[in-house]
Design an enzyme around this catalytic site. Structure first.
Site, PDB file in Angstrom:
ATOM      1  N   CYS A 104       0.840  -1.188   0.000  1.00 25.29           N
ATOM      2  CA  CYS A 104       0.000   0.000   0.000  1.00 25.29           C
ATOM      3  C   CYS A 104       0.885   1.253   0.000  1.00 25.29           C
ATOM      4  O   CYS A 104       1.779   1.388   0.833  1.00 25.29           O
ATOM      5  CB  CYS A 104      -0.894  -0.063   1.239  1.00 25.29           C
ATOM      6  SG  CYS A 104      -1.164   1.499   2.069  1.00 25.29           S
ATOM      7  N   GLU A 105       0.632   2.122  -0.961  1.00 29.33           N
ATOM      8  CA  GLU A 105       1.526   3.279  -1.094  1.00 29.33           C
ATOM      9  C   GLU A 105       1.290   4.336  -0.022  1.00 29.33           C
ATOM     10  O   GLU A 105       2.086   5.252   0.130  1.00 29.33           O
ATOM     11  CB  GLU A 105       1.415   3.891  -2.493  1.00 29.33           C
ATOM     12  CG  GLU A 105       0.097   4.575  -2.791  1.00 29.33           C
ATOM     13  CD  GLU A 105       0.051   5.081  -4.225  1.00 29.33           C
ATOM     14  OE1 GLU A 105       0.785   4.544  -5.086  1.00 29.33           O
ATOM     15  OE2 GLU A 105      -0.727   6.014  -4.489  1.00 29.33           O
ATOM     16  N   HIS A 106       0.202   4.216   0.722  1.00 31.03           N
ATOM     17  CA  HIS A 106      -0.055   5.207   1.774  1.00 31.03           C
ATOM     18  C   HIS A 106       0.702   4.899   3.055  1.00 31.03           C
ATOM     19  O   HIS A 106       1.015   5.806   3.820  1.00 31.03           O
ATOM     20  CB  HIS A 106      -1.557   5.275   2.087  1.00 31.03           C
ATOM     21  CG  HIS A 106      -2.365   5.688   0.899  1.00 31.03           C
ATOM     22  ND1 HIS A 106      -3.568   5.115   0.582  1.00 31.03           N
ATOM     23  CD2 HIS A 106      -2.116   6.597  -0.073  1.00 31.03           C
ATOM     24  CE1 HIS A 106      -4.044   5.663  -0.522  1.00 31.03           C
ATOM     25  NE2 HIS A 106      -3.176   6.560  -0.946  1.00 31.03           N
ATOM     26  N   HIS A 107       0.949   3.624   3.309  1.00 31.22           N
ATOM     27  CA  HIS A 107       1.605   3.238   4.557  1.00 31.22           C
ATOM     28  C   HIS A 107       2.853   2.393   4.353  1.00 31.22           C
ATOM     29  O   HIS A 107       3.527   2.061   5.319  1.00 31.22           O
ATOM     30  CB  HIS A 107       0.631   2.445   5.447  1.00 31.22           C
ATOM     31  CG  HIS A 107      -0.597   3.195   5.820  1.00 31.22           C
ATOM     32  ND1 HIS A 107      -1.769   3.115   5.102  1.00 31.22           N
ATOM     33  CD2 HIS A 107      -0.828   4.067   6.838  1.00 31.22           C
ATOM     34  CE1 HIS A 107      -2.679   3.899   5.666  1.00 31.22           C
ATOM     35  NE2 HIS A 107      -2.136   4.485   6.715  1.00 31.22           N
ATOM     36  N   GLN A 145      -5.227  -0.441  -4.229  1.00 32.47           N
ATOM     37  CA  GLN A 145      -5.955  -1.555  -4.837  1.00 32.47           C
ATOM     38  C   GLN A 145      -6.848  -1.111  -5.995  1.00 32.47           C
ATOM     39  O   GLN A 145      -6.970  -1.807  -7.003  1.00 32.47           O
ATOM     40  CB  GLN A 145      -6.788  -2.260  -3.756  1.00 32.47           C
ATOM     41  CG  GLN A 145      -7.494  -3.513  -4.266  1.00 32.47           C
ATOM     42  CD  GLN A 145      -8.267  -4.209  -3.160  1.00 32.47           C
ATOM     43  OE1 GLN A 145      -7.931  -4.084  -1.986  1.00 32.47           O
ATOM     44  NE2 GLN A 145      -9.304  -4.930  -3.539  1.00 32.47           N
ATOM     45  N   HIS A 173      -5.689  -5.707   3.795  1.00 32.34           N
ATOM     46  CA  HIS A 173      -4.693  -4.650   3.928  1.00 32.34           C
ATOM     47  C   HIS A 173      -4.134  -4.651   5.343  1.00 32.34           C
ATOM     48  O   HIS A 173      -4.885  -4.409   6.296  1.00 32.34           O
ATOM     49  CB  HIS A 173      -5.328  -3.283   3.621  1.00 32.34           C
ATOM     50  CG  HIS A 173      -5.691  -3.119   2.180  1.00 32.34           C
ATOM     51  ND1 HIS A 173      -5.026  -2.256   1.347  1.00 32.34           N
ATOM     52  CD2 HIS A 173      -6.616  -3.748   1.416  1.00 32.34           C
ATOM     53  CE1 HIS A 173      -5.538  -2.338   0.125  1.00 32.34           C
ATOM     54  NE2 HIS A 173      -6.510  -3.234   0.142  1.00 32.34           N
ATOM     55  N   CYS A 175      -2.379  -2.523   6.656  1.00 33.48           N
ATOM     56  CA  CYS A 175      -2.475  -1.193   7.287  1.00 33.48           C
ATOM     57  C   CYS A 175      -3.831  -1.016   7.954  1.00 33.48           C
ATOM     58  O   CYS A 175      -4.023  -0.089   8.738  1.00 33.48           O
ATOM     59  CB  CYS A 175      -2.205  -0.080   6.271  1.00 33.48           C
ATOM     60  SG  CYS A 175      -3.398   0.024   4.932  1.00 33.48           S
TER      61      CYS A 175
END
Ligand SMILES: [Zn+2]
Length: 216
Positions: A104-107, A145, A173, A175
């Site tokens: 996941c590119e956010h976390h 995703q 996920h 995260c």
């Protein structure tokens, strides 16, 4: 209609499936020493001692891991769709349960799950293993995703000129499960429907029944 899980595909070897060598993981173009320095920094920043025995090799290990998890950045998933077969087959081809791991590119936390890909060929059929390669190439980079789902569907539309493409992805996920709202067991489902699967509700319903019919 052709329905196959990836495992079945490996065993049966039908429909344009060819044997392939396992692909070596690319580490070219990845600055491993730079990742190592950054990991050392993170360890120090959270209050750890990066020089204690248990952590001594951790930066190098993490660097190699990132090179593997992000290897998709250095490949073009289109390349897996260049070798197609010309077939008169014009029913749905569906491959379910293609497992994948992404980040996941956010976390920068892993998310993993299964992709189901269906398409209505327009004269172009690819080896089933190629669909798994496409999923892997798209998954192995910083991702969300929703974009992953769209990207895979768009690739099949443009490269195979399929009459319809359906991509459904189910993922857990980390995260969401180990931090933040901490909801273990929650599954995120995304779908991208193109062409006939978008315009024709009964075609779409038939596909969803094929994917989920025998387990829900
Ligand atoms: Zn996240």
């Amino acid at each position: 209609m052709s329905v196959m899980s990836e495992d079945q595909e490996r065993l049966s070897g039908t429909l344009a499936y060819e044997q392939e060598e396992p692909r070596p993981r690319a580490v070219a173009n990845v600055d491993l020493p730079r990742i190592e320095r950054a990991v050392r920094e993170i360890l120090a920043a959270v209050g750890e001692n990066p020089d204690r025995e248990g952590l001594r090799d951790t930066p190098a290990r993490v660097a190699r891991m990132y090179a593997e998890l992000f290897s998709g950045l250095h490949e073009d998933p289109r390349e897996h769709l260049q070798k197609f077969f010309t077939e008169k087959y014009d029913e749905v081809v569906l491959v379910t349960d293609i497992s994948f791991e992404s980040v996941c590119e956010h976390h920068l936390m892993p998310f993993m799950g299964k992709a189901h890909i269906g398409y209505l060929p327009n004269g172009r059929v690819v080896g089933l293993s190629k669909l798994a390669r496409v999923v892997e190439g798209v998954a192995r980079r910083p991702q969300v995703q929703e974009r992953m789902t769209e990207t895979i569907a768009d690739l099949l539309v443009t490269e195979l000129r399929a009459k319809g493409v359906a991509v459904v992805i189910e993922a857990v996920h980390t995260c969401m499960t180990v931090r933040g709202v901490r909801k273990p067991g929650s599954v995120c489902v995304t779908s991208a429907m193109k062409g006939a699967f978008r315009s024709n509700p009964s075609t779409r319903a038939e596909l969803m029944t094929l994917i989920y019919g025998n387990r829900r």
